[in-house]
Design a protein around this motif. Structure first.
Motif, PDB file in Angstrom:
ATOM      1  N   LEU A  21       0.854  -1.193   0.000  1.00 33.17           N
ATOM      2  CA  LEU A  21       0.000   0.000   0.000  1.00 33.17           C
ATOM      3  C   LEU A  21       0.886   1.238   0.000  1.00 33.17           C
ATOM      4  CD1 LEU A  21      -2.831   1.363   0.401  1.00 33.17           C
ATOM      5  CD2 LEU A  21      -2.388   1.206   2.871  1.00 33.17           C
ATOM      6  N   ILE A  22       0.587   2.184  -0.869  1.00 31.72           N
ATOM      7  CA  ILE A  22       1.312   3.457  -0.893  1.00 31.72           C
ATOM      8  C   ILE A  22       0.345   4.579  -0.565  1.00 31.72           C
ATOM      9  CG2 ILE A  22       2.635   5.080  -2.306  1.00 31.72           C
ATOM     10  CD1 ILE A  22       3.734   2.722  -3.835  1.00 31.72           C
ATOM     11  N   THR A  23       0.668   5.368   0.451  1.00 28.51           N
ATOM     12  CA  THR A  23      -0.238   6.422   0.906  1.00 28.51           C
ATOM     13  C   THR A  23       0.392   7.817   0.887  1.00 28.51           C
ATOM     14  OG1 THR A  23       0.378   6.215   3.247  1.00 28.51           O
ATOM     15  CG2 THR A  23      -1.382   4.758   2.441  1.00 28.51           C
ATOM     16  N   CYS A  24       1.595   7.941   0.379  1.00 27.79           N
ATOM     17  CA  CYS A  24       2.269   9.240   0.372  1.00 27.79           C
ATOM     18  C   CYS A  24       1.906  10.013  -0.893  1.00 27.79           C
ATOM     19  CB  CYS A  24       3.776   9.030   0.444  1.00 27.79           C
ATOM     20  SG  CYS A  24       4.698  10.569   0.330  1.00 27.79           S
ATOM     21  N   LEU A  60       2.616   9.055  -4.827  1.00 28.00           N
ATOM     22  CA  LEU A  60       1.480   8.690  -5.666  1.00 28.00           C
ATOM     23  C   LEU A  60       1.445   9.526  -6.940  1.00 28.00           C
ATOM     24  CD1 LEU A  60      -1.257   8.299  -2.904  1.00 28.00           C
ATOM     25  CD2 LEU A  60      -0.285   6.464  -4.308  1.00 28.00           C
ATOM     26  N   ILE A 107       4.068   8.094  -9.417  1.00 27.07           N
ATOM     27  CA  ILE A 107       4.113   6.627  -9.338  1.00 27.07           C
ATOM     28  C   ILE A 107       4.611   5.987 -10.624  1.00 27.07           C
ATOM     29  CG2 ILE A 107       1.769   6.072 -10.116  1.00 27.07           C
ATOM     30  CD1 ILE A 107       3.429   4.744  -6.911  1.00 27.07           C
ATOM     31  N   CYS A 123       8.141   4.792 -10.801  1.00 22.52           N
ATOM     32  CA  CYS A 123       8.528   3.677  -9.932  1.00 22.52           C
ATOM     33  C   CYS A 123       8.121   2.310 -10.490  1.00 22.52           C
ATOM     34  CB  CYS A 123       7.891   3.841  -8.553  1.00 22.52           C
ATOM     35  SG  CYS A 123       8.270   5.378  -7.708  1.00 22.52           S
ATOM     36  N   GLN A 124       7.387   2.299 -11.587  1.00 21.62           N
ATOM     37  CA  GLN A 124       6.799   1.046 -12.049  1.00 21.62           C
ATOM     38  C   GLN A 124       7.844  -0.011 -12.395  1.00 21.62           C
ATOM     39  OE1 GLN A 124       3.775   0.342 -11.663  1.00 21.62           O
ATOM     40  NE2 GLN A 124       2.839   2.356 -11.383  1.00 21.62           N
ATOM     41  N   VAL A 165       1.378  -3.288  -6.162  1.00 15.80           N
ATOM     42  CA  VAL A 165       1.176  -1.996  -5.500  1.00 15.80           C
ATOM     43  C   VAL A 165      -0.260  -1.521  -5.639  1.00 15.80           C
ATOM     44  CG1 VAL A 165       1.844   0.434  -5.556  1.00 15.80           C
ATOM     45  CG2 VAL A 165       3.588  -1.341  -5.779  1.00 15.80           C
ATOM     46  N   THR A 216      -2.640   1.872  -5.019  1.00 14.61           N
ATOM     47  CA  THR A 216      -2.463   3.326  -4.927  1.00 14.61           C
ATOM     48  C   THR A 216      -3.811   4.015  -4.785  1.00 14.61           C
ATOM     49  OG1 THR A 216      -2.492   3.467  -7.343  1.00 14.61           O
ATOM     50  CG2 THR A 216      -0.345   3.271  -6.285  1.00 14.61           C
ATOM     51  N   ASN A 260      -6.708   6.925  -3.868  1.00 16.49           N
ATOM     52  CA  ASN A 260      -6.828   8.362  -4.133  1.00 16.49           C
ATOM     53  C   ASN A 260      -6.798   9.100  -2.804  1.00 16.49           C
ATOM     54  OD1 ASN A 260      -7.261  10.812  -5.353  1.00 16.49           O
ATOM     55  ND2 ASN A 260      -9.470  10.546  -5.509  1.00 16.49           N
ATOM     56  N   ASN A 295      11.590   8.497  -3.355  1.00 16.32           N
ATOM     57  CA  ASN A 295      10.842   7.314  -3.779  1.00 16.32           C
ATOM     58  C   ASN A 295      11.736   6.076  -3.748  1.00 16.32           C
ATOM     59  OD1 ASN A 295       8.554   8.825  -4.285  1.00 16.32           O
ATOM     60  ND2 ASN A 295       8.729   8.756  -6.509  1.00 16.32           N
TER      61      ASN A 295
END
Length: 319
Positions: free
Chosen positions: A6-9, A13, A16, A19-20, A30, A32, A34, A300
């Motif tokens: 989970l990414i919450t920053c 985001l 992103i 980073c894929q 991952v 992501t 909203n 990141n």
């Protein structure tokens, strides 16, 4: 092995896509959501058990959230950025959840914002810009920074970078920190380490650049404001709860604080219900001081490094 993350920053985001390739390389699945600023405790409780790890922003990872996560799959909590005040570190340790952060990464970025806010307070350029756009040729008499006393609370990597910039502007520097400030820095920029009372009494402009801890919650309260000179400026690029906003409003009304620039607030995102929106001498930001493209891309990768390292450690322990 594939890990669900989970990414919450919000800055991560927003970038992103960059980073894929790394996610694929590290076998990270991952998610992501909203997010405007952060998820609530309730929102985290509903989803956290499904994830092996999190790259977190400023979300409230309380003991309750962590306990629910541990009952599920949660093994790692990697903080994107420096401040870990929203994480119950003691609970994480007791539960065996690995935690990390990315220290010493935003000194220049946040210092640039602190200087920018100070220049706006000194010269009111934002008001001149708004007036000229409306057809008015506004002439505001500003304030020179050279010779003014800047008091910096928290002289770590960010505070030191702020101090260096203020030194170049010709300001006299006072610093407060719970630890001894680096002697080489003090000599280099003629910074004097003082106690809080002296800083409050002597500074023309006070800049907050410290971490939020239980000990400094509402550090700037009614008593602190009363120690300050009439007409002091305040710049906060640290954390909102370091300032008691009710006491700040009283200080603005009395003239103890003549001007303020706040990048952070006690409750975020700040809404128009906050009385501070009615004070034209207050400049407001959106907790965005570290957000440059270069810094975000750099952090990141550091956050992913921390996450993967700790996921592998957890996997080894369970093998």
């Amino acid at each position: 092995m594939t890990w669900k993350i989970l990414i919450t920053c919000p800055p991560m985001l927003a970038s992103i896509d960059s980073c894929q390739e790394r996610f694929k390389l590290e076998n990270l699945e991952v998610v992501t959501p909203n997010i405007v600023q952060q998820l609530s405790e309730e929102e985290l409780c509903q989803i956290i058990a499904d994830f092996d790890g999190v790259i977190a922003g400023d979300d409230p990872f309380s003991a309750k959230v962590l306990e629910i996560g541990k009952k599920g799959k949660l093994k790692v909590l990697a903080k994107w950025g420096i401040g870990v005040d929203a994480i119950d570190l003691k609970a994480a340790k007791n539960l065996g959840i690995y935690t990390s952060n990315t220290p010493n990464v935003f000194g220049d970025e946040v210092a640039d914002v602190a200087l920018s806010y100070t220049l706006l307070l000194a010269r009111q350029l934002h008001k001149i810009d708004a007036a000229v756009r409306q057809g008015n040729w506004l002439k505001i008499q500003g304030t020179s920074l050279r010779g003014k006393v800047a008091g910096i609370i928290g002289v770590g990597s960010i505070g030191a970078a702020i101090a260096r910039r203020f030194h170049v502007m010709g300001m006299n520097l006072l610093g407060y920190d719970v630890r001894p400030i680096d002697e080489k820095l003090c000599q280099e920029i003629n910074l004097k380490q003082v106690d809080l009372d002296e800083l409050f009494q002597e500074a023309d402009c006070i800049v907050l650049a410290c971490n939020l801890t239980p000990e400094n919650h509402h550090l700037l309260n009614e008593k602190a404001f009363n120690l300050m000179k009439d007409g002091t400026w305040l710049v906060n690029v640290a954390r909102g709860p370091i300032v008691d906003e009710k006491a700040l409003i009283s200080a603005l009304d009395s003239g103890k604080i003549a001007k303020a620039a706040l990048d952070v607030f006690e409750s975020e995102p700040m809404t128009t219900e906050n009385p501070l929106v009615n004070y034209e001498q207050v400049i407001m930001g959106s907790h965005n001081g570290s957000n440059t493209r270069e810094a975000v891309l750099r952090v990141n990768q550091i956050a992913i490094d921390n996450l993967v390292r700790d996921l592998k450690r957890a996997a080894e322990e369970n093998s």
